[in-house]
Design an enzyme around this catalytic site. Structure first.
Site, short mmCIF file in Angstrom:
data_model
loop_
_atom_site.label_atom_id
_atom_site.label_comp_id
_atom_site.label_asym_id
_atom_site.label_seq_id
_atom_site.Cartn_x
_atom_site.Cartn_y
_atom_site.Cartn_z
N GLY A 1 0.82 -1.19 0.00
CA GLY A 1 0.00 0.00 0.00
C GLY A 1 0.86 1.24 0.00
N GLN B 1 3.08 9.99 0.98
CA GLN B 1 4.38 9.30 1.09
C GLN B 1 5.29 9.60 -0.10
OE1 GLN B 1 2.44 5.27 2.07
NE2 GLN B 1 4.45 5.13 3.03
N CYS C 1 6.30 -0.08 7.34
CA CYS C 1 5.88 1.01 6.46
C CYS C 1 7.06 1.44 5.62
CB CYS C 1 5.39 2.18 7.32
SG CYS C 1 4.92 3.63 6.36
N LEU C 2 6.79 1.70 4.33
CA LEU C 2 7.87 2.09 3.43
C LEU C 2 8.50 3.42 3.86
CD1 LEU C 2 6.16 1.15 0.04
CD2 LEU C 2 7.95 -0.14 1.22
N HIS D 1 -4.08 1.47 7.85
CA HIS D 1 -2.71 2.00 7.82
C HIS D 1 -2.59 3.11 6.76
CE1 HIS D 1 1.83 1.27 7.91
NE2 HIS D 1 1.66 2.06 6.87
N GLU D 2 -3.12 2.84 5.55
CA GLU D 2 -2.99 3.84 4.47
C GLU D 2 -3.84 5.07 4.73
OE1 GLU D 2 -0.53 3.53 2.64
OE2 GLU D 2 -0.22 1.43 3.16
N HIS E 1 -2.22 7.50 7.01
CA HIS E 1 -1.22 8.35 6.36
C HIS E 1 -1.83 9.67 5.90
CE1 HIS E 1 2.55 6.19 6.08
NE2 HIS E 1 1.97 5.09 5.65
NI NI Z 1 2.87 3.18 5.57
#
Ligand code: NI
Length: 170
Positions: free
Chosen positions: A46, A51, A93-94, A135-136, A139
């Site tokens: 995701g 991000q 998380c990226l 989670h997304e 963000h």
């Molecule tokens: Ni993330």
């Protein structure tokens, strides 16, 4: 399509509340295809637009990481309309390098938003999909999964990350 740079904690844009998309135009469509390519390349399941430095309310989710075209979700202006149950899963998380921790979230959510054609969509997610959606969507409000950890775990990570960045900066 292009692979975009994924911003890493503590980049300030990650803490910004993303703006609703007023119109799904070519800019948004290009952003989404770039986000999908960036997510698959990472690889991740995701990605939220902030991000990659664009603070608008757009997320992409693909639990199959490109294996199953039907698994790909693009959500514009998404909102959680229902959340229930409880599940504890390990998350990463990226944008939060070198950390995986257990987070407790709703085990089932219903999310409403728009697809890339501007049509209303409703997605129901359970377990891993429920976790990924929460989670997304977090963000988009400037919330990271570390905000769901204990104060101790979070400050330990923040200190580790600061030290690493200071070392990298020489
Ligand atoms: Ni993330």
């Amino acid at each position: 399509m292009a692979v975009l740079e994924i911003l890493k904690f503590p980049h300030p844009v990650l803490r910004q509340k993303a703006e609703p998309v007023a119109e799904i135009d070519d800019r948004i469509r290009r952003l989404v295809s770039d986000m999908i390519e960036t997510m698959l390349k990472a690889p991740g399941v995701g990605l939220a637009a902030n991000q990659v430095g664009v603070p608008v309310r757009v997320v992409v989710v693909d639990l199959s990481v490109g294996e199953d075209p039907d698994a790909r979700l693009v959500l514009v202006n998404p909102e959680i309309v229902c959340g229930e149950g409880s599940i504890c899963m390990e998350e990463g998380c990226l944008s939060v390098p070198d950390l995986r921790e257990n987070v407790t979230r709703c085990s089932r959510v219903v999310v409403r938003g728009l697809d890339l054609d501007g049509r209303p969509v409703e997605v129901e997610g359970e377990e891993l999909l429920a976790v990924a959606l929460q989670h997304e969507l977090d963000h988009l409000d400037g919330v990271l999964f570390i905000d769901h950890l204990s104060q101790l775990k979070r400050s330990r990570y923040v200190a580790k990350r600061k030290k690493l960045l200071a070392e990298a900066a020489g």
